[in-house]
Design an enzyme around this catalytic site. Sequence first.
Site, PDB file in Angstrom:
ATOM      1  N   GLY A 126      79.824 -44.437  51.743  1.00  0.00           N
ATOM      2  CA  GLY A 126      79.864 -43.666  52.988  1.00  0.00           C
ATOM      3  C   GLY A 126      80.859 -44.264  53.976  1.00  0.00           C
ATOM      4  O   GLY A 126      81.736 -43.564  54.497  1.00  0.00           O
ATOM      5  N   ASP A 165      73.102 -51.670  45.943  1.00  0.00           N
ATOM      6  CA  ASP A 165      72.948 -50.782  44.782  1.00  0.00           C
ATOM      7  C   ASP A 165      74.023 -50.996  43.713  1.00  0.00           C
ATOM      8  O   ASP A 165      73.860 -50.571  42.579  1.00  0.00           O
ATOM      9  CB  ASP A 165      72.979 -49.319  45.224  1.00  0.00           C
ATOM     10  CG  ASP A 165      71.723 -48.901  45.976  1.00  0.00           C
ATOM     11  OD1 ASP A 165      70.877 -49.777  46.220  1.00  0.00           O
ATOM     12  OD2 ASP A 165      71.595 -47.712  46.317  1.00  0.00           O
ATOM     13  N   ARG A 193      46.658 -56.345  33.624  1.00  0.00           N
ATOM     14  CA  ARG A 193      46.976 -55.067  34.262  1.00  0.00           C
ATOM     15  C   ARG A 193      48.391 -54.622  33.911  1.00  0.00           C
ATOM     16  O   ARG A 193      49.221 -55.411  33.469  1.00  0.00           O
ATOM     17  CB  ARG A 193      46.943 -55.230  35.794  1.00  0.00           C
ATOM     18  CG  ARG A 193      45.561 -55.297  36.369  1.00  0.00           C
ATOM     19  CD  ARG A 193      45.643 -55.674  37.830  1.00  0.00           C
ATOM     20  NE  ARG A 193      44.355 -55.527  38.486  1.00  0.00           N
ATOM     21  CZ  ARG A 193      44.014 -56.125  39.606  1.00  0.00           C
ATOM     22  NH1 ARG A 193      44.864 -56.938  40.211  1.00  0.00           N
ATOM     23  NH2 ARG A 193      42.843 -55.931  40.151  1.00  0.00           N
ATOM     24  N   MET A 203      65.028 -50.717  44.869  1.00  0.00           N
ATOM     25  CA  MET A 203      65.996 -49.750  45.383  1.00  0.00           C
ATOM     26  C   MET A 203      66.975 -49.346  44.285  1.00  0.00           C
ATOM     27  O   MET A 203      67.070 -49.989  43.243  1.00  0.00           O
ATOM     28  CB  MET A 203      66.704 -50.303  46.607  1.00  0.00           C
ATOM     29  CG  MET A 203      65.818 -50.249  47.851  1.00  0.00           C
ATOM     30  SD  MET A 203      66.702 -50.666  49.346  1.00  0.00           S
ATOM     31  CE  MET A 203      65.475 -50.286  50.591  1.00  0.00           C
ATOM     32  N   GLY A 204      67.710 -48.319  44.564  1.00  0.00           N
ATOM     33  CA  GLY A 204      68.648 -47.769  43.580  1.00  0.00           C
ATOM     34  C   GLY A 204      68.480 -46.265  43.563  1.00  0.00           C
ATOM     35  O   GLY A 204      67.657 -45.741  42.830  1.00  0.00           O
ATOM     36  N   ARG A 205      69.224 -45.594  44.429  1.00  0.00           N
ATOM     37  CA  ARG A 205      69.067 -44.139  44.586  1.00  0.00           C
ATOM     38  C   ARG A 205      69.593 -43.404  43.368  1.00  0.00           C
ATOM     39  O   ARG A 205      68.917 -42.578  42.777  1.00  0.00           O
ATOM     40  CB  ARG A 205      69.885 -43.641  45.776  1.00  0.00           C
ATOM     41  CG  ARG A 205      69.583 -44.257  47.079  1.00  0.00           C
ATOM     42  CD  ARG A 205      70.517 -43.681  48.118  1.00  0.00           C
ATOM     43  NE  ARG A 205      70.193 -42.286  48.362  1.00  0.00           N
ATOM     44  CZ  ARG A 205      69.211 -41.881  49.158  1.00  0.00           C
ATOM     45  NH1 ARG A 205      68.476 -42.755  49.786  1.00  0.00           N
ATOM     46  NH2 ARG A 205      68.964 -40.598  49.329  1.00  0.00           N
TER      47      ARG A 205
HETATM   48  O1  F6P Z   1      72.203 -47.646  49.667  1.00  0.00           O
HETATM   49  C1  F6P Z   1      71.452 -48.793  49.709  1.00  0.00           C
HETATM   50  C2  F6P Z   1      69.993 -48.483  49.874  1.00  0.00           C
HETATM   51  O2  F6P Z   1      69.368 -49.720  49.848  1.00  0.00           O
HETATM   52  C3  F6P Z   1      69.407 -47.529  48.830  1.00  0.00           C
HETATM   53  O3  F6P Z   1      69.070 -48.138  47.629  1.00  0.00           O
HETATM   54  C4  F6P Z   1      68.210 -46.983  49.576  1.00  0.00           C
HETATM   55  O4  F6P Z   1      67.830 -45.730  49.074  1.00  0.00           O
HETATM   56  C5  F6P Z   1      68.715 -46.890  50.963  1.00  0.00           C
HETATM   57  O5  F6P Z   1      69.710 -47.874  51.120  1.00  0.00           O
HETATM   58  C6  F6P Z   1      67.631 -47.059  51.995  1.00  0.00           C
HETATM   59  O6  F6P Z   1      68.200 -46.947  53.258  1.00  0.00           O
HETATM   60  P1  F6P Z   1      67.391 -47.021  54.635  1.00  0.00           P
HETATM   61  O7  F6P Z   1      67.772 -48.306  55.265  1.00  0.00           O
HETATM   62  O8  F6P Z   1      67.900 -45.864  55.412  1.00  0.00           O
HETATM   63  O9  F6P Z   1      65.929 -46.957  54.330  1.00  0.00           O
END
Ligand code: F6P
Length: 363
Positions: A120, A143, A178, A185-187
């Site tokens: 971005g 990420d 369990r 994270m990792g979109r």
């Molecule tokens: O892009 C990096 C990241 O850590 C993603 O893995 C995650 O979805 C996002 O940022 C979370 O961002 P925020 O700070 O807006 O919750």
Amino acid sequence: MANDGTKIGILTGGGDCPGLNAVIRAVVKASHMRGWRAVGIRGGFEGLLEPMQYGFLDYRDLGPLLTQGGTILGTTNRGRFAAKTGRGGVSRIPQEILDAARAGFDRMGLTALVCVGGDGSLTIAQQLFEQGMPAVGVPKTIDNDLEATGITFGFDSAVRCATDALDRLHTTAESHERVMILEVMGRHAGWIAIAAGISGGGDVILIPEIPFSYERVVAKIQERESMGRRFTLVVAAEGARPQGGDLVVADASAQDREIRLGGVGGVVAREIERRTGKETRVCVLGHLQRGGGPTSFDRLLCTRFGAEAVNLIAEKRFGLMVALHGPDLAAVPITEAIGRLRTVPADGDLVRAGRALGISFGD
Ligand code: F6P
């Protein structure tokens, strides 16, 4: 060295991550060594707009930036510059915002701008460069999903955090017999999940690149049970989803930023419990992965990136991003890094290594 009038601006954009301050330190110190002044722009690109937020940075006053988490300049992943529409998609910044940013840059008397960010922020940097602003980029994101660099800074620190979490979950999972799920994270890319999953001895790794089936996940748990391994560690990237299923969204309401993911771990846990009757717990690691100081690997990488960004400016090579190619630094056009995400190859060596060790990817 005497100041020659050169003024380097630096800003940090997008989500924060360990190592931002280490890059700032490197840029400020390397600028000082050349007799240049460094100007910190606050709040990401917003600081270029009225009311402008900026100030000189003297490394002697900055404290232990090499080890400090977060960013002393502040950052944002929303606001007037939002340029990312998800999966690398790009929108144009309105011309009046670009013009206002250019005017801010000129009023600050800057010679060049170092933009530290992910896809971005680098998309914004590219659009500013196209407006004639001399800009260079430094690739950041936990990420690790940026094209044109082998690795982004912040990733190693996030993997360290997730691996530590897995090590801890391992002992409690085994004690209680369990299933333990760690949501990381990792979109769009499962780099953190796969790297931490393999490093932390995970049994099942669910990543966005390989949609999973509950049957296959359950089969792995049952296979382990039949071998007397009465606990299972599952690592799930927040962007993992079942075959034919949807992403699990925590908040879809924001207009000026990407939807917020989260909750896949809980969904998977309920389904595992329902299908196996086995007690299943979830740990959502969340922003712990972004907080805190950088690992030594990231400190070194950030320092190399920051110093090289200053070199690029000295050579008047703008519109470029510093990158790591193999063991070496490189400079690539920012355009090569944006617009397309670098995801985990489903047939790549990490997945192959995992499969060779019997790790299930749920497919
Ligand atoms: O892009 C990096 C990241 O850590 C993603 O893995 C995650 O979805 C996002 O940022 C979370 O961002 P925020 O700070 O807006 O919750």
